[in-house]
Design an enzyme around this catalytic site. Sequence first.
Site, PDB file in Angstrom:
ATOM      1  N   ASP A  30       0.832  -1.211   0.000  1.00  0.00           N
ATOM      2  CA  ASP A  30       0.000   0.000   0.000  1.00  0.00           C
ATOM      3  C   ASP A  30       0.864   1.258   0.000  1.00  0.00           C
ATOM      4  OD1 ASP A  30      -2.400   1.342  -0.046  1.00  0.00           O
ATOM      5  OD2 ASP A  30      -2.700   1.253   2.128  1.00  0.00           O
ATOM      6  N   ASN A  32       1.320   3.463  -2.856  1.00  0.00           N
ATOM      7  CA  ASN A  32       1.893   3.932  -4.132  1.00  0.00           C
ATOM      8  C   ASN A  32       1.411   5.348  -4.455  1.00  0.00           C
ATOM      9  OD1 ASN A  32       2.917   1.384  -4.342  1.00  0.00           O
ATOM     10  ND2 ASN A  32       1.593   0.714  -6.023  1.00  0.00           N
ATOM     11  N   GLY A  33       0.118   5.587  -4.245  1.00  0.00           N
ATOM     12  CA  GLY A  33      -0.463   6.897  -4.558  1.00  0.00           C
ATOM     13  C   GLY A  33       0.144   7.986  -3.690  1.00  0.00           C
ATOM     14  N   HIS A  47       2.618   3.616  -8.910  1.00  0.00           N
ATOM     15  CA  HIS A  47       2.416   2.202  -9.233  1.00  0.00           C
ATOM     16  C   HIS A  47       3.630   1.643  -9.984  1.00  0.00           C
ATOM     17  CE1 HIS A  47      -1.521   2.413  -7.637  1.00  0.00           C
ATOM     18  NE2 HIS A  47      -2.058   3.129  -8.611  1.00  0.00           N
ATOM     19  N   ASN A  78     -10.830  -2.817  -5.775  1.00  0.00           N
ATOM     20  CA  ASN A  78     -10.066  -1.793  -6.496  1.00  0.00           C
ATOM     21  C   ASN A  78     -10.701  -1.385  -7.833  1.00  0.00           C
ATOM     22  OD1 ASN A  78      -6.837  -2.925  -5.252  1.00  0.00           O
ATOM     23  ND2 ASN A  78      -8.059  -1.181  -4.580  1.00  0.00           N
ATOM     24  N   ARG A  81     -11.923   2.235  -8.437  1.00  0.00           N
ATOM     25  CA  ARG A  81     -11.039   3.358  -8.791  1.00  0.00           C
ATOM     26  C   ARG A  81     -11.354   3.861 -10.200  1.00  0.00           C
ATOM     27  NH1 ARG A  81      -5.261   2.390  -5.864  1.00  0.00           N
ATOM     28  NH2 ARG A  81      -6.144   1.761  -3.880  1.00  0.00           N
ATOM     29  N   ARG A 198       1.725  -4.679   6.118  1.00  0.00           N
ATOM     30  CA  ARG A 198       1.014  -3.681   5.317  1.00  0.00           C
ATOM     31  C   ARG A 198       1.812  -2.390   5.387  1.00  0.00           C
ATOM     32  NH1 ARG A 198      -5.222  -2.328   4.238  1.00  0.00           N
ATOM     33  NH2 ARG A 198      -4.860  -0.581   2.825  1.00  0.00           N
ATOM     34  N   ARG A 204      -5.209  -2.043   8.598  1.00  0.00           N
ATOM     35  CA  ARG A 204      -6.410  -2.842   8.336  1.00  0.00           C
ATOM     36  C   ARG A 204      -6.085  -3.902   7.279  1.00  0.00           C
ATOM     37  NH1 ARG A 204      -7.791   2.401   6.603  1.00  0.00           N
ATOM     38  NH2 ARG A 204      -7.398   2.712   4.384  1.00  0.00           N
ATOM     39  N   LEU A 205      -6.984  -4.889   7.186  1.00  0.00           N
ATOM     40  CA  LEU A 205      -6.754  -5.990   6.239  1.00  0.00           C
ATOM     41  C   LEU A 205      -7.344  -5.718   4.861  1.00  0.00           C
ATOM     42  CD1 LEU A 205      -7.193  -9.256   8.344  1.00  0.00           C
ATOM     43  CD2 LEU A 205      -5.170  -8.528   7.095  1.00  0.00           C
TER      44      LEU A 205
HETATM   45  C1  IPE Z   1      -5.500  -2.828  -0.414  1.00  0.00           C
HETATM   46  O1  IPE Z   1      -5.159  -1.497  -0.535  1.00  0.00           O
HETATM   47  C2  IPE Z   1      -5.371  -3.516  -1.737  1.00  0.00           C
HETATM   48  C3  IPE Z   1      -4.020  -3.628  -2.290  1.00  0.00           C
HETATM   49  C4  IPE Z   1      -2.917  -3.218  -1.743  1.00  0.00           C
HETATM   50  C5  IPE Z   1      -3.958  -4.288  -3.563  1.00  0.00           C
HETATM   51  P1  IPE Z   1      -6.245  -0.347  -0.751  1.00  0.00           P
HETATM   52  O2  IPE Z   1      -5.498   0.922  -0.832  1.00  0.00           O
HETATM   53  O3  IPE Z   1      -7.113  -0.692  -1.904  1.00  0.00           O
HETATM   54  O4  IPE Z   1      -7.121  -0.442   0.581  1.00  0.00           O
HETATM   55  P2  IPE Z   1      -8.035   0.642   1.301  1.00  0.00           P
HETATM   56  O5  IPE Z   1      -8.985   1.168   0.261  1.00  0.00           O
HETATM   57  O6  IPE Z   1      -7.149   1.710   1.805  1.00  0.00           O
HETATM   58  O7  IPE Z   1      -8.694  -0.091   2.410  1.00  0.00           O
HETATM   59  C1  IPE Z   2      -1.444   0.278  -3.465  1.00  0.00           C
HETATM   60  O1  IPE Z   2      -1.248   1.639  -3.456  1.00  0.00           O
HETATM   61  C2  IPE Z   2      -1.618  -0.268  -4.849  1.00  0.00           C
HETATM   62  C3  IPE Z   2      -2.972  -0.801  -5.119  1.00  0.00           C
HETATM   63  C4  IPE Z   2      -3.973  -0.800  -4.288  1.00  0.00           C
HETATM   64  C5  IPE Z   2      -3.181  -1.385  -6.419  1.00  0.00           C
HETATM   65  P1  IPE Z   2      -2.469   2.649  -3.452  1.00  0.00           P
HETATM   66  O2  IPE Z   2      -2.821   2.986  -4.868  1.00  0.00           O
HETATM   67  O3  IPE Z   2      -3.590   2.149  -2.634  1.00  0.00           O
HETATM   68  O4  IPE Z   2      -1.810   3.908  -2.763  1.00  0.00           O
HETATM   69  P2  IPE Z   2      -2.475   4.900  -1.718  1.00  0.00           P
HETATM   70  O5  IPE Z   2      -3.061   4.084  -0.623  1.00  0.00           O
HETATM   71  O6  IPE Z   2      -3.532   5.635  -2.479  1.00  0.00           O
HETATM   72  O7  IPE Z   2      -1.360   5.775  -1.270  1.00  0.00           O
HETATM   73 MG    MG Z   3      -4.104   2.335  -0.687  1.00  0.00          MG
END
Ligand code: IPE
Ligand code: IPE
Ligand code: MG
Length: 256
Positions: A30, A32-33, A47, A78, A81, A198, A204-205
């Site tokens: 988690d 990347n964004g 990503h 996901n 998104r 994580r 969280r899971l």
């Molecule tokens: C969980 O991360 C899924 C992956 C890492 C692939 P998310 O970023 O989607 O989870 P939430 O929305 O914060 O719970």
């Molecule tokens: C995890 O990073 C990658 C995926 C869920 C595919 P995020 O894209 O959830 O990054 P944040 O949580 O928005 O920083």
């Molecule tokens: Mg995330």
Amino acid sequence: MTVTAGLDVSAQLDADRRTEVPRHVAVIMDGNGRWAAKRGLPRTEGHRAGVSALRRIVRHCADRGVACLTLFSFSSENWKRPAAEVGFLMGLLERFVRRDLAEIHRQNVRVRMIGEREGLDRKILDLIEEGEALTRDNTGMTLVVAFNYGARNELARAMRRMSEDIAAGRLSACDVTERRIESYLDTACLPDPDLIIRTSGEQRLSNFLLWQAAYAEFYFPDTHWPDFDEEALDDAFAAYAARDRRFGGLSAKVAR
Ligand code: IPE
Ligand code: IPE
Ligand code: MG
């Protein structure tokens, strides 16, 4: 003399910790964004950087003797998104398989996907199945890719198949034991995760391995996934090695 002895002890401790590597490590990759936002970059760059981290961690886990590494790469939630981000993530997975499969195979790693296959783009599914088939007989680490994965979806699919088997007389209600349920899950024949990491500080899971995580140890570093490197993973292993896993019983130290 004391100093030397101290060094010896800590060197021994380090060596012991190195040997106490979890058998099954599962990672919710988690952040990347947030990694990209911090740098004023679009989320897609996060990503992209995340894939480099993934490569490093796969290699390091294999080197450390981890038997099974599960990576949460795309959840069943996901899809919520924006279409452009989802499309980018699909393209990234496709390119990853095309570019990295040969190297993964060379590392004697066996690849397996968990998650809902139905409804997935045929091209992506073909690639995943090609990866599974190519690496099926490898004897090194098992790399489990949780893709289009949600634990509730996995459990619902398992229950559906089990109900079908009961309705067809292949299974009776009294056969429904914990072990039997496990045999219907996507993770059948895999050990439960010992350590779930994580990244990015979220605790969280998010619908990951709900059944299998019953006795997992959790580790939540603040590091965003693209910055998670070999050293960060070794820190996680050291934290794991210091945990006292009791599984409802007594500590090995107390029981002795
Ligand atoms: C969980 O991360 C899924 C992956 C890492 C692939 P998310 O970023 O989607 O989870 P939430 O929305 O914060 O719970
Ligand atoms: C995890 O990073 C990658 C995926 C869920 C595919 P995020 O894209 O959830 O990054 P944040 O949580 O928005 O920083
Ligand atoms: Mg995330």
